[in-house]
Design an enzyme around this catalytic site. Structure first.
Site, PDB file in Angstrom:
ATOM      1  N   ASP A 205       0.812  -1.208   0.000  1.00 16.68           N
ATOM      2  CA  ASP A 205       0.000   0.000   0.000  1.00 16.68           C
ATOM      3  C   ASP A 205       0.850   1.265   0.000  1.00 16.68           C
ATOM      4  O   ASP A 205       1.869   1.328   0.695  1.00 16.68           O
ATOM      5  CB  ASP A 205      -0.855  -0.040   1.282  1.00 16.68           C
ATOM      6  N   GLU A 269       1.483  -0.489  -4.980  1.00 14.34           N
ATOM      7  CA  GLU A 269       0.516   0.557  -5.329  1.00 14.34           C
ATOM      8  C   GLU A 269       1.246   1.873  -5.558  1.00 14.34           C
ATOM      9  O   GLU A 269       1.684   2.531  -4.612  1.00 14.34           O
ATOM     10  CB  GLU A 269      -0.519   0.760  -4.216  1.00 14.34           C
TER      11      GLU A 269
HETATM   12  C1  GLC Z   1      -4.091   3.294  -0.475  1.00 21.00           C
HETATM   13  C2  GLC Z   1      -5.399   2.532  -0.324  1.00 21.00           C
HETATM   14  C3  GLC Z   1      -6.447   3.468   0.191  1.00 21.00           C
HETATM   15  C4  GLC Z   1      -6.008   3.964   1.548  1.00 21.00           C
HETATM   16  C5  GLC Z   1      -4.630   4.613   1.469  1.00 21.00           C
HETATM   17  C6  GLC Z   1      -4.038   4.800   2.822  1.00 21.00           C
HETATM   18  O1  GLC Z   1      -4.148   4.266  -1.440  1.00 21.00           O
HETATM   19  O2  GLC Z   1      -5.738   1.951  -1.549  1.00 21.00           O
HETATM   20  O3  GLC Z   1      -7.711   2.867   0.271  1.00 21.00           O
HETATM   21  O4  GLC Z   1      -6.929   4.888   2.027  1.00 21.00           O
HETATM   22  O5  GLC Z   1      -3.710   3.817   0.768  1.00 21.00           O
HETATM   23  O6  GLC Z   1      -3.698   3.569   3.380  1.00 21.00           O
END
Ligand code: GLC
Length: 532
Positions: A205, A269
């Site tokens: 993440d 991500e």
């Molecule tokens: C990422 C997740 C999102 C979350 C953020 C903070 O972007 O996909 O849903 O709010 O990280 O953890």
């Protein structure tokens, strides 16, 4: 140089389904989806043909950010079940040849995590440095001008200890300090804990945010931004809070751990353009990590924009680099609402005929749309200034049937269920013309046609600017794909050869039908042809 990749691993030919556990299936009527609910639906996923599931966080959490605020990395939140339920999920999924990827939230913990409670307890606590603490400026203002993605400043003042802590998301999500070797060590142990429990991969993440500039410099205003037209965060260039060079060694470390333990796959991500995505591949010692390519999610639905975005990415990568395409997720509007319902069939064919690993967000296979949710039912506290979209709208319960609460729960769902017949699994499952049937057939094609598995990708121009055409070929065979982005019929002259229809989004066209020379595409149609 990375070692050559010798074996074919599970992720070389995979179709991933993203489950948002809170909204997938509730087995006990408390209104929250849970692990037992997911187990109940594994047969559905097997029927659909998917080969791996990515679960967004299921760990103990105050749910300020619906699981992305973790208060214990080595356990399961009681709303979702127990560690034993999780073990059973792994077992049942593996029995069906479905792999499990879990979310790994590395940038921050919950403010209720014991590590943070210790860290904030005093300036000389041994865990103080596990988080990012700074003094106020001489003027008594926050340490710099950084903003949080979720809205407002990225610094929160802790009165008792007299310092600010950094939170690039909510104040309840304090940033971990990845420059601290103990943090690296303890997070490495978290990965190993889940690997030992049998997981097959991690989705990491918010990777871009993990390490900050050592000098904490102010971020410059982005001259290209149009003030007030976006969330305030987007008016700045995040040169010092994101994608710092020091991140390289951390991402490489994840790849090392994954390699040492098994055929673990890591997907990061990041929201980056092609050049920067390439960098993410190159910093890893093994071919077991790939960044998401989200470059298609903000494009207008037109053939030229898609061709340009896909071509540049495909050209820049080496054949061994695992492509990761996604058209949606729990942070983005539903595909049908973004590109228009009439285009969802063509988008499905596109996603499942491109190279690499497609990610399908739960509910996209039945055509779920952004739900309209009344103000008092909204749960997400992330800012949605000016955008008009809140993430709740794409997180509503899975629509299993047109029955009570869409058959998601027997209780009151945490977010209101949407019942919009015929958009649900029960009515689409046996309908040969449904979007769900199309997804099932496309997944089957993706996993069985050699051209779609490892074949190369080359786009070509056609007579019409509304058509995206590309060929996927092995050394001995090829498939042609044509996607009509318009609402008009299109006539296409085919390259020399004879072809048969493998799948068309126009369900009136028969698979197996032979065509030569000329192809007439219906409005919004996409087609996969196999050369004889
Ligand atoms: C990422 C997740 C999102 C979350 C953020 C903070 O972007 O996909 O849903 O709010 O990280 O953890």
């Amino acid at each position: 140089m990375k070692p050559e990749k010798k074996d074919i691993l599970w992720y070389d030919n995979a179709v991933i389904y993203q489950i948002y556990p809170l909204s997938f299936k509730d087995s006990n009527g408390d209104g929250f989806g849970d692990i037992k609910g997911i187990i109940e639906k594994l047969d559905y996923l097997e029927w659909l043909g998917i080969t791996a599931v990515w679960l967004t966080p299921i760990y103990p959490s105050p749910l300020k950010d619906f699981g992305y605020d973790i208060s214990d990395y080595n356990n399961i939140d009681s709303r979702f079940g127990t560690l034993e339920d999780f073990d059973e999920l792994i077992k049942q999924a593996h029995l069906r040849n479905i792999k499990i990827i879990v979310d790994f939230v590395t940038n921050h913990t919950s403010s209720e995590h014991p590590w943070f409670l210790e860290s904030k307890s005093s300036k000389d606590n041994p865990k103080r440095d596990w988080y990012v603490w700074k003094d106020a400026t001489e003027a008594g203002t926050p340490p710099n001008n950084w903003l949080a993605v979720s809205g407002g400043p990225a610094w929160n003042y802790d009165q008792p200890s007299g310092q600010y802590y950094l939170h690039q998301f909510l104040a309840e999500q304090p940033d971990l300090n990845w420059r601290n070797p103990q943090v690296r060590e303890v997070m490495k142990e978290v990965m190993i804990f889940w690997i030992n429990r049998g997981v097959d991969g991690f989705r990491i993440d918010a990777v871009s945010h993990m390490i900050e500039d050592a000098e904490f410099r102010n971020e410059p205003f982005d001259p290209a931004s149009r003030l007030l037209s976006k969330p305030e965060y987007d008016n700045f260039l995040h040169l010092y809070s994101k994608n710092r060079p020091e991140l390289n060694e951390v991402v490489a470390m994840f790849s090392e751990i994954a390699h040492a333990y098994k055929d673990i796959f890591i997907v990061s991500e990041v929201y980056l353009g092609p050049e920067d995505l390439l960098h993410f591949y190159r910093i890893c010692p093994y071919h077991n990590q790939a960044p998401f390519n989200f470059n298609l999610v903000n494009l207008p639905w037109d053939a030229e924009s898609y061709r340009a975005a896909i071509d540049v990415y495909e050209k820049i990568l080496d054949p061994e680099d695992m492509r990761v395409y996604a058209l949606g997720n729990h942070d983005l509007p539903r595909l049908a609402s973004r590109i228009g319902k009439e285009h969802t069939r063509a988008a499905a064919l596109l996603l499942l005929t491109l190279p690499g690993m497609p990610f399908i967000y739960y509910g996209e296979e039945i055509g779920m749309e952004n739900s309209s949710i009344s103000k008092e039912n909204l749960r997400d506290t992330f800012t949605h200034e000016n955008s008009g979209f809140t993430r709740d709208q794409s997180r509503t319960p899975m629509q299993w049937s047109a029955g009570t609460q869409a058959d998601f729960t027997t209780g009151t769902p945490w977010l209101p269920s949407t019942i919009s017949p015929p958009i649900n699994v029960a009515s689409e499952k046996n309908d040969p013309a449904s979007l769900l049937t199309l997804y099932k057939n496309l997944i089957n094609a993706k996993l069985s046609l050699p051209e779609l598995q490892g074949g190369s990708y080359v786009s070509f121009s056609t007579e019409s600017k509304n058509i995206l055409g590309y060929v996927r070929s092995t050394s001995t065979s090829r498939c042609l794909i044509y996607i009509n982005f318009s609402g008009e019929m299109q006539k296409i002259n085919l390259p020399k050869g004879t072809y048969k229809i493998y799948i068309s989004t126009d369900f009136q066209k028969e698979s197996g039908e032979k065509i030569k020379h000329e192809l007439i595409l219906s409005p919004h149609e996409a087609i996969l042809l196999q050369e004889n």
